[in-house]
Enzyme design. Structure first.
Site, PDB file in Angstrom:
ATOM      1  CB  ILE A  51      -0.922   0.016   1.227  1.00 53.59           C
ATOM      2  CG1 ILE A  51      -1.945  -1.122   1.119  1.00 53.59           C
ATOM      3  CG2 ILE A  51      -1.649   1.354   1.340  1.00 53.59           C
ATOM      4  CD1 ILE A  51      -2.816  -1.292   2.342  1.00 53.59           C
ATOM      5  CD  GLU A  89       2.449   2.519   3.546  1.00 55.36           C
ATOM      6  OE1 GLU A  89       2.252   1.378   3.984  1.00 55.36           O
ATOM      7  OE2 GLU A  89       3.308   2.769   2.665  1.00 55.36           O
ATOM      8  CG  ASP A 134     -23.659  34.987 -19.963  1.00 52.16           C
ATOM      9  OD1 ASP A 134     -24.395  35.009 -20.956  1.00 52.16           O
ATOM     10  OD2 ASP A 134     -23.751  35.791 -19.024  1.00 52.16           O
TER      11      ASP A 134
END
Length: 922
Positions: free
Chosen positions: A288, A290, A332
């Site tokens: 994993i 970290e 817009d």
């Protein structure tokens, strides 16, 4: 008071008597007692916050993402397996990362309710028949209040009396042109178009009026839009979704590896089940990464910082990457694609047409005729028109401070005519003194004209008229032609109308100019003070037309072209007329002249399926209402698009909230729009959006680069455990758990952050947006991390471990499991991994291009990170306290020489691979 169920349009059409009766009020206003009672019934005239954001929830969300939860579990597993220091370190990283994310996002949020700030503080009302000044929050339905030029309007109200009233409704409609208002009902075109209704949050730019409040607070149109925005659900960003997916992938990979090792430990090594389980848990923790979550967070924060330097403020870290996915921009027109500064570009006279250069409310242009400067001393017709433009005018322009835009006190159209006169070299102050005004017939929306009377230097009086062509030309019976006044013929009228139609087809507006000597002829009174519309605005002499437009921003053309190359579609969504909208869209390259224009009324009649089909092609939306804008955004999202919506007015807030990325204008934008948006442009520059998208694409690419960089170290971290396991303990662990943590959270971090700061590779905006099913962790990254970079690093670090043992007698003696030789071997294994990561940091900077092409030393952060990891490694080797904690020792100079040489072949091998890829792609 009985609450009326009539809609605004019904209120507008009621007779005055019925209207007063329905609201239970009268011309002299409410009594103080009535007002107090109604205030208690309907509440204060404020925008209520229907959803308050819990700061605690905002804080905790940074600790409950899937990656954060995975780290919490990883730390717990580490503690459970006896690795307390590792568990504490993982949890500390999670805490620091969560606090940093909260601080970064909280700093970008506004602390005040901006909707309340938009309402004016005080209002003049009639109470008990007397004029009183009250706090705007105390205004109630039925209150009679006064409106003057410059006043912000505090409620939706019906006008009962008006004199030359013009209102700026851009906060609601997004359009810059002031709207004419009057007491009589007339249904205009589009939303908010009732001529005798004014709306909360708008501003009176000229004239005066008396109005009766119909709706206040959350019941106003302003409040309804705010409520619509507040009740919209916040969508999950693509990056959050992708990180969650990545977490699941990494978790699955780690668990599968742990399971494989668990089974192998039992059946191959014949470990006890309990010991095998603990060993497998350790492998899961090792796989994993970290450091991934803090690295992602810090990389996004760097992206935020870089974007701020390019005039884009990002409120949510995840929005940085989402920008890179953008496939559609709903924009817009006024103030976003255009400058929101009315500018005259042509002056048409019967005999010739003049060109006017320059843009905006500053004197930055010139007047030319057939590309030659205009000589006013020999052009009396043009001079007269310019004089009328300057004198038949009630507007003033105040210069801006330093780089700020000038402020106009009046209407944009009149401001444009003042600038026209200045460009011609006229001195406005001197002109007003030479031709003093003695009488005025104010502009009104019925006749669409304004007339002023002036004393000329010779003492005679002249009448100046400007107005809409149709209403002004009908009053003309003569025309000024080369200094001669002659009868206006049918051919003249046709030619004038043809010119007007020519300009209208280009989306341009025109204004007609005429004059009349005050000579007592044709029923003129003897005294100018007795002039009226009926006896004055007749038998006029037509002079010419001024032609104007709100010009596109100069940088918009390049920005639109870059979007086109990046295959990002731009859809104009505006409250302006279809003709003007299409003209601007075609001019700046958003669409071709074959684009479909859908009006607000047509949109209302469209089914969702029809709208979803419409937005797939070339389309422009004109005369749309606020509620319709976010429906357009939703239609694009339903088609699988990642939508960025731009805007500056209150009308844009729902669409900004609904969009994947809401982009508000920082200068002209309302606070409502800014609060609803994910990103704010500090320079209102559409080009900054494109720069931000480019930055977003670069951020995603960099995320993949440091994901590759971080994951590839997992392989050499895991190989020692593999060797230990499958040798049944004959090969002692070449790397300790704390040394693994050193790589994941120590030496890898700064170079990884340096990769997050890597400049975009050439051609990043010449590629289409990545596919929706593309993922951060893909097969190419897995192969590179585990089968290429990781394989080399594993081989070299394992070689370093055995080399140290070989120099100390192996294989004649067993591999050391303790003592100085073992500590030296694990130190060299760690050091070899670190120096392989130096090569990886250099190699990961580019995907296909040679690192020497982009510049080996162009990213200084990478090299500062490399220097840091070498210094940190040296500290672990030579600082006694750290030696004991991380099981390290000092190494000899020959060992340093070996380490320093490691990155060179790794970089050269990767350069060869990239060269082959470029060759194959060519």
């Amino acid at each position: 008071m009985a609450q009326s169920k009539l809609i605004t349009d019904d209120y507008a059409q009621l007779t005055a008597t019925k209207f007063y009766d329905d609201l239970q009020t009268k011309q002299t206003g409410l009594t103080a007692a009535q007002a107090a009672q109604r205030l208690q019934q309907v509440g204060p005239n404020t925008i209520q916050q229907t959803q308050s954001r819990s700061q605690l929830k905002a804080f905790l969300k940074n600790f409950t993402s899937l990656m954060a939860l995975l780290l919490w579990v990883s730390g717990l597993i580490a503690m459970f397996t006896g690795m307390l220091e590792l568990g504490i370190a993982i949890w500390a990283v999670n805490l620091i990362n969560g606090c940093f994310s909260f601080w970064q996002e909280h700093a970008a949020q506004k602390a005040t309710d901006s909707l309340k700030a938009m309402l004016p503080t005080y209002t003049q009302v009639l109470r008990d028949g007397q004029t009183q000044q009250i706090n705007a929050t105390e205004l109630v339905p039925g209150d009679v209040f006064l409106i003057q030029a410059g006043n912000s309007i505090s409620a939706d109200a019906r006008i009962m009396q008006a004199t030359s009233l013009q209102v700026d409704e851009s906060a609601l409609t997004g359009e810059s042109l002031a709207v004419d208002k009057q007491a009589a009902y007339a249904k205009g075109e589009g939303h908010f178009a009732e001529r005798n209704i004014v709306y909360a949050g708008t501003v009176a730019v000229s004239g005066t009026a008396t109005a009766v409040a119909v709706q206040t607070g959350m019941q106003t149109e302003f409040g309804q839009i705010a409520a619509l925005t507040q009740h919209q659900k916040t969508t999950v960003s693509p990056l959050t979704t992708e990180l969650n997916r990545l977490t699941r992938q990494i978790s699955l990979i780690a668990i599968l590896i742990g399971l494989v090792f668990f089974v192998a430990a039992i059946f191959f090594v014949h470990y006890p089940i309990a010991k095998s389980f603990i060993f497998a848990l350790g492998m899961i923790v090792a796989f994993i990464p970290e450091g991934l979550l803090p690295t992602v967070t810090l990389s996004l924060a760097q992206g935020v910082t870089r974007m701020s330097k390019r005039h884009a403020l990002v409120k949510e870290l995840s929005s940085v990457e989402t920008l890179g996915e953008t496939t559609v921009i709903c924009s817009d027109k006024t103030g976003t694609l255009t400058q929101n500064q009315m500018t005259i570009n042509h002056v048409w006279l019967p005999q010739q047409t003049y060109k006017v250069s320059g843009e905006g409310y500053v004197n930055n242009g010139h007047l030319t005729l057939t590309d030659q400067p205009v000589d006013l001393t020999s052009d009396n017709d043009f001079t007269l028109l310019l004089r009328i433009a300057a004198l038949d005018n009630d507007t003033d322009i105040k210069p801006g401070q330093t780089t700020a835009k000038p402020k106009i006190m009046g209407t944009p159209t009149e401001a444009a005519h003042l600038i026209l006169a200045q460009k011609a070299g006229l001195d406005l102050d001197q002109l007003r003194q030479t031709y003093p005004r003695i009488q005025e017939l104010p502009f009104d929306s019925d006749r669409k004209r304004m007339t002023t009377l002036h004393t000329q230097p010779d003492g005679t009086t002249v009448i100046y008229v400007k107005g809409a062509l149709d209403s002004t030309l009908a009053l003309c019976d003569t025309i000024l032609d080369h200094g001669t006044v002659r009868p206006l013929t049918t051919a003249d009228t046709e030619r004038i109308n043809q010119a007007n139609q020519h300009y209208a087809a280009q989306g341009l507006r025109s204004l007609a100019f005429a004059y009349r000597p005050f000579d007592g002829s044709h029923d003129l009174p003897d005294d100018p003070a007795n002039c009226t519309i009926a006896n004055t605005e007749q038998h006029l002499t037509f002079i010419g037309l001024t032609v104007m437009a709100d010009p596109p921003r100069p940088e918009i053309y390049a920005a639109v072209e870059k979007c086109r190359r990046a295959q990002i579609r731009i859809i104009m969504v505006t409250g302006d007329s279809p003709l003007t909208a299409k003209s601007v869209a075609t001019k700046i390259g958003i669409t071709s002249d074959q684009a479909r224009v859908v009006t607000g009324d047509e949109l209302s009649a469209m089914s969702d399926d029809a709208l979803q089909t419409a937005v797939k092609g070339e389309v422009i939306f004109a005369r749309v209402a606020p509620e319709q804008k976010y429906r357009i955004v939703q239609a694009n999202q339903h088609n699988g698009e990642i939508v960025a919506s731009t805007g500056d007015g209150v009308n844009d807030a729902p669409a900004l909230k609904q969009a994947d990325i809401g982009i508000a204008m920082g200068v002209t934008g309302t606070d409502v729009a800014k609060d609803a948006a994910d990103m704010i442009l500090t320079d209102d520059n559409f080009a900054s959006i494109v720069a931000a998208i480019e930055e977003g694409r670069t951020v995603y690419s960099n995320l993949q680069k440091f994901l590759l960089y971080i994951l590839n170290s997992n392989v050499p971290e895991a190989i020692p455990s593999v060797l230990f396991l499958f040798s049944r303990g004959l090969i002692p662990l070449p790397l300790t758990v704390m040394q693994i943590l050193t790589v994941d959270l120590g030496t890898d971090m700064l170079p990884a952050l340096g990769l997050g700061a890597e400049a975009g590779e050439p051609g990043v905006m010449d590629q289409p947006p990545r596919a929706r099913d593309a993922h951060l962790l893909n097969k190419a990254i897995i192969w590179k991390a585990f089968g290429w970079y990781g394989l080399f690093a594993s081989a070299l670090s394992t070689f370093a471990y055995f080399f140290v043992n070989w120099t100390n007698g192996w294989p004649q003696v067993a591999l050391s499991a303790s003592g100085n030789t073992y500590v030296l071997a694990t130190t060299m294994t760690l050091a070899a991994i670190v120096f392989c990561q130096i090569a990886a940091a250099i190699n990961c900077r580019t995907t296909y291009n040679s690192v020497f092409t982009v510049g080996l030393f162009s990213n200084r952060r990478i090299w500062w990170g490399i220097l840091f990891e070498v210094v940190l490694l040296a500290a672990l080797m030579y600082v006694p306290v750290l030696q004991g904690l991380f099981n390290t020792t000092a190494i000899a100079s020959r060992d340093w020489a070996f380490l320093l040489c490691l990155p060179i072949p790794l970089v050269l091998i990767e350069e060869g691979r990239k060269a082959l890829v470029r060759h194959w792609q060519a």
